[in-house]
Structures are given as structure tokens and as C-alpha cells.
Design a protein around this motif. Structure first.
Motif, PDB file in Angstrom:
ATOM      1  N   ARG A   1       0.834  -1.194   0.000  1.00 60.47           N
ATOM      2  CA  ARG A   1       0.000   0.000   0.000  1.00 60.47           C
ATOM      3  C   ARG A   1       0.878   1.257   0.000  1.00 60.47           C
ATOM      4  O   ARG A   1       1.981   1.248   0.541  1.00 60.47           O
TER       5      ARG A   1
ATOM      6  N   GLU B   1      -1.921   3.266   3.536  1.00 59.98           N
ATOM      7  CA  GLU B   1      -1.603   3.122   4.950  1.00 59.98           C
ATOM      8  C   GLU B   1      -1.249   4.518   5.468  1.00 59.98           C
ATOM      9  O   GLU B   1      -0.270   5.121   5.007  1.00 59.98           O
TER      10      GLU B   1
ATOM     11  N   ASN C   1      -5.631   0.251   0.055  1.00 65.25           N
ATOM     12  CA  ASN C   1      -4.604   0.768  -0.849  1.00 65.25           C
ATOM     13  C   ASN C   1      -3.711   1.839  -0.220  1.00 65.25           C
ATOM     14  O   ASN C   1      -2.693   2.191  -0.811  1.00 65.25           O
TER      15      ASN C   1
END
Length: 637
Positions: A255, A287, A285
Motif C-alpha cells: 500500500r 496506509e 490501498n
């Protein structure tokens, strides 16, 4: 005795002339007997302090504090040294000891204001600011006291401190610049205009390094070329360290890691706007890391933030290098500054380039001026094509407004009445809850024309203290309007403020520095707003917000047209009601308050930035495309 007097004179002269290293060298050659003399050690301690050997200096001042005649000063300087070492809490305690020995130690009062400002506890600084206002004789001390009063919303004393500083040193441009914002808050337009003219003369002569803050500059100056140069010169003062991150490649696979840096993660305008975005980020997708260097007010907004992100990191105890190292070790791909060059910003972290991509967003309406920030997030209205040259960053433009909004903002459900706030039950209520520093004579003159042509109407403003109130009422009288038709509202909790705001009929914008959060407040409360599109970012924000709400007809090219429309709405109740209904409908259907949709647009911006970096390409201007409509039967959405 002659020897020691000679040594003391020599050391004092060397320190005064800026040669502390000579004092240290000479001290080491003295006999043990002379080295042990408190007077000699006193100057040696100062030499260590001036050479930034703060640990050694602090220890020596502590040793000397047993001598009653210098105890207060020793605690004072020991506290200063510990502050320079990053031990702010200990510095506070030592400086308090200095005041216990000498309550009239003006520099101790000043330093406590500095220390409490650093830890953002202005309430504890307030008694020391009051002492400085009553007793201070140094402009710098009075200006800091004024800053403390301003943050504590004691705007009258902020103004008094600013005026006192100018009285002491009337020829100093530095002093006038430091006092400028407090004078603007008091609506002392004659004095503020005089300072603005001096600043403009400097800028037109190519003298940009005069020390004006970026926020002050965009408050009175709409010339984007000047805004840009002021920002660039300010950014040059940020130390340029060794870059930590030498590669421009995004970390893959996985991500995207987005880091947000700010000191405004409490009940602050910035967090009130962006908290919903943190909650709606796509965790599949992205963080998200939040790096906080501000205060914890334990507010609902802060609680929502902490619950809405995966990583909340307190970096208050870390210096810029340590914070950058942590961010780098966290593997952040895109690092987002939410402050710009405003008070409390830590752009020094970004100077280390701890992430492949750096972005500035939301905290300041304009360029950072820094060559280590890659992108600024804007939109097509606040940064049109012709304006991109006035930004040190590449501009990433979102498809609607750049400004995020929280679709969970609470409006107090309790019943509110106009009579509760001193408003007429039947008269037309115009309002402007923008900060008083944004009000200037040009827009105010048109506001008074509107009141004069609208019998029974009033103008509802945010209270900015008795001085500002007197100045505004007097100016209204000068323009032929009874000053009592200006109604001033106290500060109120956000839910209650939004509820009372709905009592107004029409909001009027300010000219040079629009309402930003306050414009969103009015529209969220269902109140239409009229604006004139300006010439720089800060004066185009309301136009951006109205466009994202499908209300472009409320954006005017000149103040004469705005004035005519406001008068017409006050005269035509049916037209005013239809407009209000349009605002209510638009709130539910257009993008401005669709937090989920905005977050997707922002995430697309991050993806487009990351793709360039991943491909080894340099940053470039980006226009995020409009996403496909979720409801194809309604193309306006």
C-alpha cells in the motif's frame, strides 16, 4: 585586584564583540586561583553559552547559583541553556525559580512566554504576558506578549501591546511588522494601512527579506509575485540539512504509505475540515500515518482522528532530524505538510527529504516557497494556469475544490432564536464571521452601502474585542450607517455556532482574504454567501467552494455587482428563500460536502504523484481528472 579587574573587562569586551572562543581560550590559561573566582567563572559560563556549549554552561550557572547576588540570573541562564538542549519543562522550572528570587526579572517573564508558546500552553503564559504589558520596555517582549494575548483571544491587550511596542521604537520597521497583525485584528485601518504601505515600498524596491510572515502578507497583499518572493525569502531561512532519502523511487510492493505532519490535530479549523478524510481513506490501498507535534486537547475531533488512522505518532519530543529519521524508517512514500509557513510549522523536517514525495496542503493558502516541497494541492480556481509560475511547488489540482470538508459536522439540535443573539426577529440579517483581520475598508464600505439600502437590516460579525468593535462602529457612522446596526457574536462551540449561523439570511465575504473554513461553515449551515473572485489563492477560496456547490452565480467579478445582488436579495424575500433552498439541495448533491468523493480524488492525486516518482520522473503539474459519475442519470453531480 588589578589583574582580576583587567580579566573581567577583557572577557566582557570579548563577549560583547562576539568572540566567546577567545574567552574560553584565555580562561584555560589562568591560574587555578583566578579560575575559581565567581566573577571570572560567570563570564566563562557566558562564553560557553555563546559557543552553544549549553550543557557545560548550564552546569556552571547551576554551580554559581549559590551566590545570592546572582542567583536569579544564574537560574535564568541555566533555564535558557536547558531550553536550548531541548529540556523545555526543566527550563520552565528553572525560570520560575529565577522569578521567585526576582519577580521583576523581565527577561524571565519573556522566556516563560517563549517556553509556553513552544509547548502551546498559552494560558500559562498569560500572567507573564500581562506583566510584560504593564512593565515591559523592550518592543520584542511586548510583541511576544501581544502574541500570547492574541492566541488567548484577548485581542484588546494584544492591540495595546502592539501599540506600546511601536511607541517605544516608532522608527523600527521590524517592530511595526511584528505589530501589524494585532493592529489588523483591532480594525485600526489607518495604522495598518501605513504599515502596509511601508512594506509595499520595500517590496517594490526588491527588498523582500524584511521578516514579514507569509500569513500577514497574504492578508493585505493580493500581488502573487510579491507573495511568492516573500515566501521564497522566508523559506531560505530554513536550514538545509543532509538529505536522508537519496532515491526518488516509491517503496513497492504494498500500500502507499501517506504521512501527514501538523501541530493542528486538535479542535482547530484544519482538523475540523480534514478529520473525515482520515476516516474515509481506503485502507486496502493506503496506509496512513499521522505525525503530531501539537497539543492534546482530548476533543472529539482528536478522538475521531486517532480512531480513524492506523498510525498516530507523537513527535513533540523529537527534533527535526530525529523526526525525519523516524519518518524515513517508517517507509513513508508521500509526506504531507498541513501547516505551510505558519506558526508552529516544522518544515525543517521536510528539508531532510525523508520521503520520496513531499506535499503541502490546506494549512496555508499559497506557496511554501521551499525548494524541498514537490507539490502543492490546489484546484483550477485558487491556482489558475497563469498563477502556477508563482509557486515553488508543482501544482496538483483537484477536479472540484481543493478544500476538504467533513460531512459529519454536528449542528446543535437545540432550538435557537434570533432574540438569543440580539438579532431582529423580522429584519434581514447579513453576516460575516471571518476573523476581524480580514475586514478592511474597501469591503466594509460596500457592506455599509448594502445596509444603507436595506432598511431594518443588520450586519452580524464575530466579536473581536471592544477596540475592534469601537473602530467598526465609528467607521460605520462615518459611512452614514448607525453603528448599532452592527451586532457582535461571542465565540461559541462549533455545533452551537453552526446552529446560530442558520439564523442569518445572507453571508458576505471579505475581499483580500476570503472566508475559508468560515465560508464552508455558512454553506453547511444552509446560508448563501456572496463573494468577489480575487487575485491570489486566499482571495479565490470562496469562489472555489461555491463552484463545488454548483452556485457559480454567487461569484461576482466586482463589488458593485455583489452589492446590487445583496440589496436585491434583502428586498425580495421570495428570491432569498429560493436561494436558501438551492443551498440546502446542493449540500446533498454536489461534491463540496461529499467527503468520500473528495477522499477518492485526493487519493487519485497521491497515486498520480507516486506513479511519476516510481517511474523516476521529476515532479510536474498534475490535474486530477473528474471521476466517472456514480449516478449517470444526473450529469451535474
Amino acid at each position: 585586584m588589578d589583574d582580576i579587574n583587567h580579566i573581567l573587562h577583557k572577557f566582557a569586551s570579548a563577549l560583547h564583540e562576539g568572540f566567546p572562543d577567545l574567552v574560553i581560550t584565555d580562561f584555560l590559561t589562568l591560574s587555578d586561583d583566578l579560575k575559581d573566582k565567581p566573577q571570572v567563572r560567570w563570564w566563562y559560563a557566558h562564553a560557553l553559552k555563546q559557543c552553544s556549549l549549553h550543557g557545560e554552561a548550564a552546569a556552571l550557572f547551576h554551580e554559581l547559583s549559590v551566590h545570592d547576588e546572582i542567583t536569579a540570573d544564574c537560574f535564568f541562564y541555566e533555564g535558557y541553556c536547558h531550553w536550548r538542549l531541548g529540556n523545555t519543562s526543566f527550563a520552565v522550572e528553572l525560570t520560575k525559580k529565577s522569578l521567585a528570587w526576582n519577580p521583576g526579572h523581565s527577561k524571565a517573564h519573556f522566556n516563560l512566554c517563549v517556553f509556553y508558546r513552544e509547548i502551546e500552553n498559552y494560558q500559562l503564559a498569560l500572567p507573564h504576558a500581562k506583566w510584560i504589558l504593564e512593565n515591559g520596555t523592550e518592543p520584542q517582549e511586548l510583541l511576544l506578549a501581544g502574541e500570547v494575548f492574541k492566541v488567548c483571544w484577548d485581542l484588546d491587550n494584544s492591540y495595546l501591546a502592539a501599540c506600546r511596542a511601536i511607541e517605544i521604537d516608532p522608527q523600527s520597521l521590524d517592530t511595526q511588522i511584528g505589530a501589524h497583525f494585532s493592529i489588523c485584528l483591532a480594525c485600526d485601518w489607518k495604522r495598518s494601512e501605513a504599515i502596509s504601505q511601508k512594506l509595499m515600498a520595500c517590496y517594490l524596491a526588491g527588498k523582500y527579506d524584511v521578516g514579514e510572515s507569509l500569513l500577514s502578507n497574504v492578508t493585505w497583499c493580493m500581488d502573487e509575485s510579491i507573495n511568492f518572493e516573500v515566501a521564497r525569502h522566508a523559506a531560505r531561512k530554513i536550514p538545509t540539512p543532509i538529505v536522508l532519502y537519496s532515491s526518488s523511487r516509491i517503496r513497492r510492493p504494498g500500500r502507499l504509505r501517506i504521512g501527514y505532519v501538523s501541530s493542528d490535530f486538535y479542535e482547530h479549523a484544519t482538523l475540523s475540515l480534514i478529520v473525515g478524510v482520515f476516516e474515509k481513506h481506503d485502507r486496502n490501498n493506503f496506509e496512513v500515518f499521522v505525525y503530531d507535534h501539537g497539543r492534546d486537547d482530548q476533543s472529539l475531533y482528536r478522538q475521531r482522528l486517532r480512531c480513524g488512522v492506523e498510525h498516530f505518532v507523537d513527535i513533540r519530543s523529537l527534533d527535526d532530524a530525529e523526526a525525519a529519521r523516524m519518518i524515513n524508517s517508517d517507509g513513508i512514500d508521500i509526506l504531507v505538510d498541513l501547516k505551510g509557513q505558519t506558526q508552529g510549522a516544522r518544515l525543517g523536517i521536510f528539508a531532510f527529504r525523508p520521503a520520496p514525495v513531499s506535499v503541502t496542503y490546506l494549512g496555508f493558502p499559497g506557496t511554501s516557497g521551499a525548494n524541498f516541497i514537490d507539490y502543492l494541492i490546489g484546484d483550477h480556481i485558487v491556482v489558475p494556469d497563469a498563477s502556477r509560475k508563482f509557486y515553488s511547488e508543482k501544482v496538483c489540482r483537484l477536479p472540484w475544490s481543493y478544500q476538504c470538508n467533513d460531512d459529519k459536522r454536528l449542528i446543535d439540535s437545540g432550538k435557537v432564536n434570533r432574540s438569543d443573539f440580539g438579532l431582529p426577529e423580522n429584519g434581514f440579517v447579513f453576516c460575516c464571521f471571518n476573523r476581524s483581520s480580514k475586514i478592511e475598508l474597501h469591503s466594509f464600505t460596500f457592506w455599509m452601502k448594502i445596509l444603507a439600502a436595506s432598511p431594518g437590516s443588520v450586519l452580524w460579525l464575530l466579536d473581536a474585542g471592544p477596540v475592534a468593535e469601537r473602530n467598526l462602529r465609528r467607521e460605520a457612522g462615518n459611512l452614514g450607517v448607525d453603528g448599532e446596526r452592527l451586532i457582535f457574536a461571542d465565540n461559541a462551540p462549533a455545533p452551537l455556532h453552526l446552529a446560530r449561523l442558520a439564523l442569518a439570511d445572507l453571508a458576505l465575504d471579505t475581499r483580500i482574504f476570503n472566508g475559508h473554513t468560515t465560508t464552508s461553515d455558512a454553506l453547511w449551515a444552509g446560508v448563501p454567501l456572496l463573494t468577489v473572485v480575487g487575485e491570489h489563492f486566499a482571495s479565490r477560496v470562496s469562489a472555489s467552494l461555491l463552484t463545488a456547490l454548483g452556485l457559480q452565480d454567487l461569484i461576482f467579478q466586482n463589488w458593485e455587482a455583489l452589492c446590487a445582488e445583496a440589496i436585491d436579495l434583502a428586498e425580495n424575500k421570495e428570491k432569498s428563500l429560493r436561494l436558501r433552498n438551492r443551498v440546502a439541495e446542493a449540500r446533498e448533491t454536489f461534491p463540496l460536502f461529499d467527503t468520500k468523493r473528495f477522499t477518492k480524488d485526493l487519493e487519485m492525486a497521491f497515486v498520480m504523484m507516486a506513479e511519476r516518482a516510481e517511474a523516476g520522473l521529476l515532479p510536474d503539474h498534475i490535474d486530477v481528472p473528474l471521476p466517472p459519475p456514480e449516478n449517470p442519470t444526473n450529469p451535474s453531480v
